[in-house]
Design an enzyme around this catalytic site. Structure first.
Site, mmCIF file in Angstrom:
data_model
loop_
_atom_site.group_PDB
_atom_site.id
_atom_site.type_symbol
_atom_site.label_atom_id
_atom_site.label_comp_id
_atom_site.label_asym_id
_atom_site.label_seq_id
_atom_site.Cartn_x
_atom_site.Cartn_y
_atom_site.Cartn_z
ATOM 1 C CG ASP A 1 -1.927 -1.330 1.166
ATOM 2 O OD1 ASP A 1 -2.338 -1.798 0.063
ATOM 3 O OD2 ASP A 1 -2.240 -1.668 2.350
ATOM 4 C CE LYS B 1 2.146 -2.466 -4.491
ATOM 5 N NZ LYS B 1 2.011 -2.103 -3.015
ATOM 6 N N GLY C 1 -4.578 -4.271 -3.779
ATOM 7 C CA GLY C 1 -5.525 -3.314 -4.078
ATOM 8 C C GLY C 1 -4.777 -2.025 -4.505
ATOM 9 C CG HIS C 2 -1.986 -2.044 -6.843
ATOM 10 N ND1 HIS C 2 -1.014 -2.614 -7.655
ATOM 11 C CD2 HIS C 2 -1.641 -2.538 -5.720
ATOM 12 C CE1 HIS C 2 -0.350 -3.549 -7.229
ATOM 13 N NE2 HIS C 2 -0.692 -3.566 -6.068
ATOM 14 C CD GLN D 1 0.522 -9.205 -2.473
ATOM 15 O OE1 GLN D 1 1.442 -9.511 -3.302
ATOM 16 N NE2 GLN D 1 -0.588 -8.694 -2.640
#
Ligand code: GDP
Ligand code: IMO
Ligand code: MG
Length: 424
Positions: free
Chosen positions: A13, A16, A40-41, A223
């Site tokens: 988080d 990225k 989750g991007h 990650q």
């Protein structure tokens, strides 16, 4: 570019998605090579927020080819939902490619993730419960179902039957859960397979050819380094290799083909899930970072634990990933804190440690050694050059560079793709 690897330098988080989206404007190809929908991007483009889990963050650029590589684990229903959402917003998916070797997450992986976490009681790992660990377990055990199996109905039926017989025993006899139904899974997944088949190919060949043709290829980590199965805070890690080395295996290309390695680091530290966190703040400054930085998980909505920037971690990230630069995100979130602290080492039993311990038991009792610096009160969300930053921000950036020996190349001062600039 031409072939640039971008990874998370902390516990995930770091921003990225935003960084990839910015770099993707110049990229011919963006490649995901590990993890799955545990990622989750968030990409904010033109005021619209997109949350991407499996699709690479280059998808908002119509000319960019987006690859889901062999090292990923794919939940077909979630991938298709993401594809439908993007299509409904007017984005094209014709440049999306899925590797035939990627492993498929099936309902029993998710069920076993949930049941195993519950069985661990208070010693649970805090996984995202997306079946990531159980799917990679099957891969390592060599019983996994791959995308190439899924799109062949006869092969899929055979493998699903064999696997489900074993998994149902595990689910019912070991964990006391309810057995899953073959027909239901088979029918549902055959439907997914039909829709996904046109996207399936050998992406190792695609990536190699793009690099050989001197195209700009961007590898998108999911990650972060401390969630790496080997180098992270084991066992509080994920089941893949979110370090730059992971791109070689997970995209099927050799290390000499990668030119540049960027680590995305948040200007402070966060972690979602369980496990040790030396600079964690359980006070009102931690609360403030969570509130101002909107630190809630993109995938699970869980509040993220927040703490001071830890340069022992970033030093480790430089070594493990061979970083050539950092992209520093969320500097704006630190505005308004009177005194900033940055951890430059740990103290344990009278000894000063500069390298991140190998075993989480060695982390226990580690006291962060802090450098204290004056904070800044200015709103920096409109700043677009290094020179225009307040003096305190410049000092903060220079401390990171001198302690890690790695330059900061990009600086983020807000969620939008415009709120970002190069160091020079
Ligand atoms: P990822 O998993 O590394 O892609 O990061 P996430 O998307 O899960 O979390 C990062 C969050 O920070 C997202 O909501 C981003 O929109 C946001 N973000 C990224 N860079 C910046 C920045 O420079 N400033 C601010 N305020 N927010 C940012
Ligand atoms: P992005 O790509 C932050 C964490 C989970 C848990 C551990 C294991 O958005 O940075 P898993 O479901 O993978 O078996 O969970 O890893 N985790 C993440 N934390 N960001 C992520 O991805 C994460 N993906 C997994 O919270 O602690
Ligand atoms: Mg995230």
């Amino acid at each position: 570019m031409p072939a640039t690897a971008l990874v998370g330098a902390q516990w995930g988080d770091e921003g990225k998605g935003k960084t990839i989206d910015i770099l993707a404007a110049k990229a011919d190809m963006v490649v995901r090579a590990q993890g799955g929908c545990n990622a989750g991007h968030t990409v904010v483009a033109d005021g619209v927020t997109h949350k991407l889990h499996l699709i690479p963050s280059g998808i908002l650029n119509p000319a960019t080819v987006n690859v889901i590589g062999n090292g990923t684990v794919v939940t077909p229903g979630i991938l298709l939902r993401e594809m439908d959402e993007l299509a409904s917003k007017g984005y094209s998916l014709k440049n999306l490619k899925l590797d035939a070797r990627a492993h498929v997450i099936l309902p029993y992986h998710i069920e076993l993730d949930i049941l195993a976490e519950a069985a661990r009681g208070g010693a649970d790992l805090g996984t995202t419960k997306n079946g990531i660990g159980p799917c990679y377990m099957d891969k390592a055990e060599r019983v996994g179902i791959r995308v190439c199996d899924l799109i062949d109905p006869a092969v899929f039926a055979e493998k699903l039957k064999v696997n489900l017989a074993v998994k149902n025993k595990l689910i019912t006899l070991v964990y006391g859960g309810k057995a899953l139904d073959f027909e239901k899974i088979y029918d549902e997944y055959c439907g997914y397979a039909k829709r996904l088949k046109p996207y399936v190919t050998d992406t190792s060949v695609l990536v190699y050819n793009a690099i050989k043709a001197n195209q700009n290829v961007l590898f998108e980590g999911a990650q972060g380094m401390l969630l790496d199965l080997d180098m992270g805070t084991y066992p509080y890690v994920t089941s893949s290799h979110p370090v730059t080395g992971g791109f070689c295996v997970g995209a099927g290309i050799g290390p000499t083909l990668i030119d540049d390695c960027i680590g995305v680091a948040k200007a402070y530290t966060t972690r979602v899930g369980k496990g040790p966190f030396p600079t964690e703040l359980l006070d009102e400054i931690g609360e403030r970072l969570r509130r101002v930085g909107a630190e809630y998980g993109t995938t699970t909505g869980r509040p993220r634990r927040c703490g001071w920037l830890d340069l022992v971690i970033l030093r480790c990230a430089v070594r493990v990933n061979g970083l050539t630069g950092f992209a520093l995100s969320k500097l704006d979130t630190l505005s308004g804190i009177d005194t900033l602290k940055v951890c430059i080492a740990y103290k344990k039993d009278g000894e000063t440690l500069y390298d991140f311990p190998t075993d989480i038991r060695d982390l226990e009792g580690c006291e962060p050694v802090y450098v204290e610096m004056a904070g800044f009160g200015e709103d920096i969300t409109g700043v677009r050059t290094f020179d225009a930053l307040p003096k305190a921000c410049k000092r903060y950036i220079e401390l990171i560079e001198s302690e890690t020996g790695c330059p900061i190349r990009m600086i983020g001062v807000g969620q939008d793709r415009e709120q970002n600039f190069d160091r020079n």
